[in-house]
Design an enzyme around this catalytic site. Structure first.
Site, PDB file in Angstrom:
ATOM      1  N   HIS A  34      73.067  32.793  70.746  1.00 52.48           N
ATOM      2  CA  HIS A  34      74.134  33.123  71.747  1.00 52.48           C
ATOM      3  C   HIS A  34      73.755  32.045  72.796  1.00 52.48           C
ATOM      4  CE1 HIS A  34      75.850  35.162  75.136  1.00 52.48           C
ATOM      5  NE2 HIS A  34      75.256  34.356  75.694  1.00 52.48           N
ATOM      6  N   GLU A  35      72.450  31.636  73.141  1.00 58.19           N
ATOM      7  CA  GLU A  35      71.939  30.211  73.734  1.00 58.19           C
ATOM      8  C   GLU A  35      72.521  29.051  73.267  1.00 58.19           C
ATOM      9  OE1 GLU A  35      71.850  31.258  76.981  1.00 58.19           O
ATOM     10  OE2 GLU A  35      71.494  33.357  76.708  1.00 58.19           O
ATOM     11  N   HIS A  76      75.989  28.388  73.962  1.00 56.76           N
ATOM     12  CA  HIS A  76      76.276  27.498  75.193  1.00 56.76           C
ATOM     13  C   HIS A  76      75.901  26.246  75.150  1.00 56.76           C
ATOM     14  CE1 HIS A  76      77.421  31.163  77.731  1.00 56.76           C
ATOM     15  NE2 HIS A  76      76.401  31.812  77.519  1.00 56.76           N
ATOM     16  N   HIS A  84      78.668  24.007  73.877  1.00 53.28           N
ATOM     17  CA  HIS A  84      79.735  23.769  74.607  1.00 53.28           C
ATOM     18  C   HIS A  84      79.340  22.543  75.551  1.00 53.28           C
ATOM     19  CE1 HIS A  84      82.741  26.198  77.312  1.00 53.28           C
ATOM     20  NE2 HIS A  84      83.145  25.466  77.013  1.00 53.28           N
TER      21      HIS A  84
HETATM   22 ZN   LIG Z   1      75.852  33.750  77.786  1.00 54.72          ZN
END
Ligand SMILES: [Zn+2]
Length: 672
Positions: free
Chosen positions: A461-462, A465, A468
């Site tokens: 998940h991290e 990010h 991105h």
């Molecule tokens: Zn998040």
């Protein structure tokens, strides 16, 4: 002595000179950076020339460069490795930074220049990205109150300053409660716990300077304790301590802070002409209105509670079979759910962990990014800001893309949870600037460190990010990387989690840390089959929190938030043995700053999209389909906030998603 924060960073990749940094350097660096930023802003607002995009917006983009640099280092450190000196400075800085930000947005001459540009935007010949940046600057100023006069303007500044103080206090109270509570565990108390929980309790004891193992409120320790400990009395004590964070009375109690924050937010929305804070907040989000949010949450609520109530009946029967003939309580859920999972899926978390070493999961996240986007990772030497931090240079076809830092282990100086931050953001204005991106997690240390499946998901998940930020390809920092609508920002992160569930990824990377053997096929199958397990519970505890957050802000501010919380939960019929994922006194998303206020729903809003976006890869017949990966990078991962979120999504996918892919992904859609 020169202050290393203020001199040029000439080391490899222009990283901050971590080895030379002293806590004493920060306060004077902030003073100098604030002075410089003020002078730059004044030069823009006092410029006798007529406003142009270059002398106003582009000048604003560079005005706070030094402040960004100092703040980028400091706020990362204060969250990931706080010290009493850093905490004191943070308290000291909160009103100063808020005052500065108010000064900028309340600078009438500056706003008039931006407003002049905005009114005449059609004639400026701006490129699309520039037009978007101008729109967002104008919007930021108006929403901050730049168009307010006299008394209203003063009141707005005072509200913002007070809110900054309150949200800092909220975070620090929470950190204090998490740090202060621990309970020594005797040999008898360790009964029934898997080896990794026992080891984590010993490590926690050592870190707290205790002779033996202790239980702490760190999520990576308390959740497995609640899952595995057969001692109902201890589970109750532990659970009640965990959910009491921020509500223990005395100096660290957050309840009055929450009430005041809600009152001030409402007043702020009224000053800006909005009916309430939720209407103000959602105006710039993809969801647009509170009704749209409530509609999504309630469409998920009914199937989720139905599932959770059915599960509660099964778990209650299991508990009664153990001879405990009372109601199932919140501290029983995880324990019986774990037993049921082992019984029904014949698979337990402890058997899985040896295959999920931290190194293997980092390798899996990197390899997935290589296959999708052609990125390569090379470990580099520190020093970084803490001995546990590791760093990598990220390249593509030999070209430098970013520096990625991984700070994975729990420690008392780190706030709980996991997050991604950019110590430096990507931009091209004034020369190409490559980002420095940090992932911070709270995994339990070990030799080697072994993750739960939940931890591995957090890592992916991290890292989503981080992609991105790292793949961002824009000119203006203002719209770089994750600078997008809040209900869009979790799309890349939640989408990335899907690759952890791709059998080929686990087959390749989930190898036993000692033997190098791949995960046995039977275990892998069971793991994947269990991926929708207990989603009734997970969905209910999340949606309950999201609805309370929404109702706190969609209407008059409640004088007693705890009473309002109870009222909302009673109205929706929260199952008795499930509580909110984050109750009000420790709901940091909502009260430690403004990020997720009236915005906790965002994760689910993003999930609607991530389920649908991953389906695009599946429909292409290859989860590494290069054409779809290119579209993902072009329209979402590299685009930052250069266009409104709904436009970006439409470009990527060609249509907007419904709620079905989400319900299906969570196993909440009964097959017809
Ligand atoms: Zn998040």
């Amino acid at each position: 002595m020169t202050n290393p924060l203020l001199s040029d960073w000439t080391g490899p990749f222009s990283l901050p000179p971590f080895g030379a940094l002293q806590d004493d350097d920060f306060a004077p660096a902030f003073e100098a950076a604030l002075t410089e930023a003020r002078a730059n802003i004044r030069a823009i607002s006092d410029n006798p020339e007529a406003p142009s995009f270059a002398n106003t917006i582009e000048a604003m983009e560079g005005a706070e460069a030094l402040l960004d640099r100092v703040a980028g280092v400091f706020y990362n450190l204060s969250g990931a490795d706080s010290t009493p000196a850093r905490e004191a400075l943070m308290r000291d800085l909160a009103p100063k930074m808020a005052a500065f930000s108010s000064e900028v947005t309340m600078n009438r001459a500056l706003f008039e220049r931006i407003d002049t540009l905005w009114q005449g935007r059609e004639g400026l010949g701006l490129a699309p990205e520039q037009a978007r940046v101008l729109e967002l600057y104008h919007q930021m100023f108006v929403r901050a109150g730049a168009a307010l006069d006299g008394e209203a303007a003063n009141r707005m500044a005072a509200i913002k300053e007070r809110l900054a103080v309150l949200s800092t206090a909220f975070s620090q109270n929470l950190l204090a409660d998490e740090r202060d509570w621990f309970r020594p565990l005797t040999e008898a108390d360790l009964e029934g716990l898997p080896e990794f929980v026992v080891a984590a309790a010993h490590a926690a004891g050592q870190e707290r300077g205790q002779d033996g193992p202790v239980l702490t409120l760190n999520r990576s320790l308390i959740v497995p304790f609640l899952q595995f400990s057969p001692r109902r009395d201890l589970r109750e004590i532990a659970y009640e301590a965990w959910v009491a964070r921020g509500a223990n009375g005395g100096e660290t109690d957050n309840r009055e802070n929450a009430a005041e924050i809600l009152r001030l937010r409402e007043e702020r929305a009224h000053l800006l002409g909005f009916a309430n804070f939720a209407a103000f907040k959602l105006d710039t989000e993809m969801a647009k209105t509170p009704d749209q949010v409530r509609d999504l949450l309630m469409r998920v609520w009914a199937p989720a509670t139905a599932k959770a109530e059915a599960d509660a009946a099964t778990l209650t029967a299991m508990m009664h079979a153990d001879g405990i003939n009372t109601d199932l309580e919140a501290w029983d859920w995880r324990y019986y759910s774990e037993k049921r999972r082992v019984a029904e899926h014949d698979f337990d978390e402890a058997a899985l962990k040896p295959y999920l070493s931290l190194d293997a999961m980092i390798g899996a996240a990197f390899d997935t990014a290589s296959r999708l986007f052609g990125l390569e990772f090379r470990e580099i030497d520190g020093p970084f800001y803490h001995p546990d931090v590791r760093g990598w240079e990220v390249t593509r076809k030999g070209k430098h893309v970013a520096v990625f830092l991984g700070d994975y282990f729990a420690r008392a100086s780190k706030r709980s949870g996991a997050w991604c931050s950019a110590m430096r953001s990507q931009k091209k204005l004034g020369g190409e600037t490559a980002p420095i991106v940090v992932n911070v997690c709270n995994f339990t240390k070990g030799a080697p460190a072994l993750l739960s499946y939940d931890d591995a998901r957090t890592l992916f998940h991290e890292f989503g990010h981080a992609l991105h930020q790292m793949l961002s390809d824009v000119t203006y920092q203002f719209i770089s990387g994750t600078s997008v609508a809040r209900d869009f920002v979790e799309l890349p992160s939640q989408l990335y989690e899907h690759w952890l569930e791709v059998p080929a990824v686990l087959e390749k990377h989930a190898r036993h840390w000692k033997t190098g053997e791949p995960m046995p096929k039977a275990l892998l199958d069971k793991l994947l089959a269990a991926s929708t397990y207990d989603q009734g519970f997970a969905t209910v505890e999340y949606v309950a929190s999201a609805l309370v957050d929404l109702e706190f802000h969609d209407g008059p501010a409640p004088s007693d938030p705890m009473a309002k919380q109870d009222e909302v939960l009673a109205a929706i019929g929260l199952p008795k043995a499930i509580r909110m994922r984050h109750a009000t006194p420790h709901f940091a998303h909502v009260f430690s700053g403004d990020g997720y206020s009236a915005g906790y729903y965002s994760y689910m809003w993003s999930e609607v999209m991530d389920a649908d976006a991953f389906a695009a890869f599946e429909e292409a017949g290859d989860v590494f389909d290069p054409v779809t990966a290119d579209r993902l990078e072009q329209f979402i991962l590299s685009a930052g906030g250069s266009r409104p979120a709904d436009e970006l999504y439409l470009e990527f996918r060609g249509k907007m998603p419904g709620v079905e892919a989400l319900l299906k992904g969570r196993g909440l859609l009964e097959p017809a």
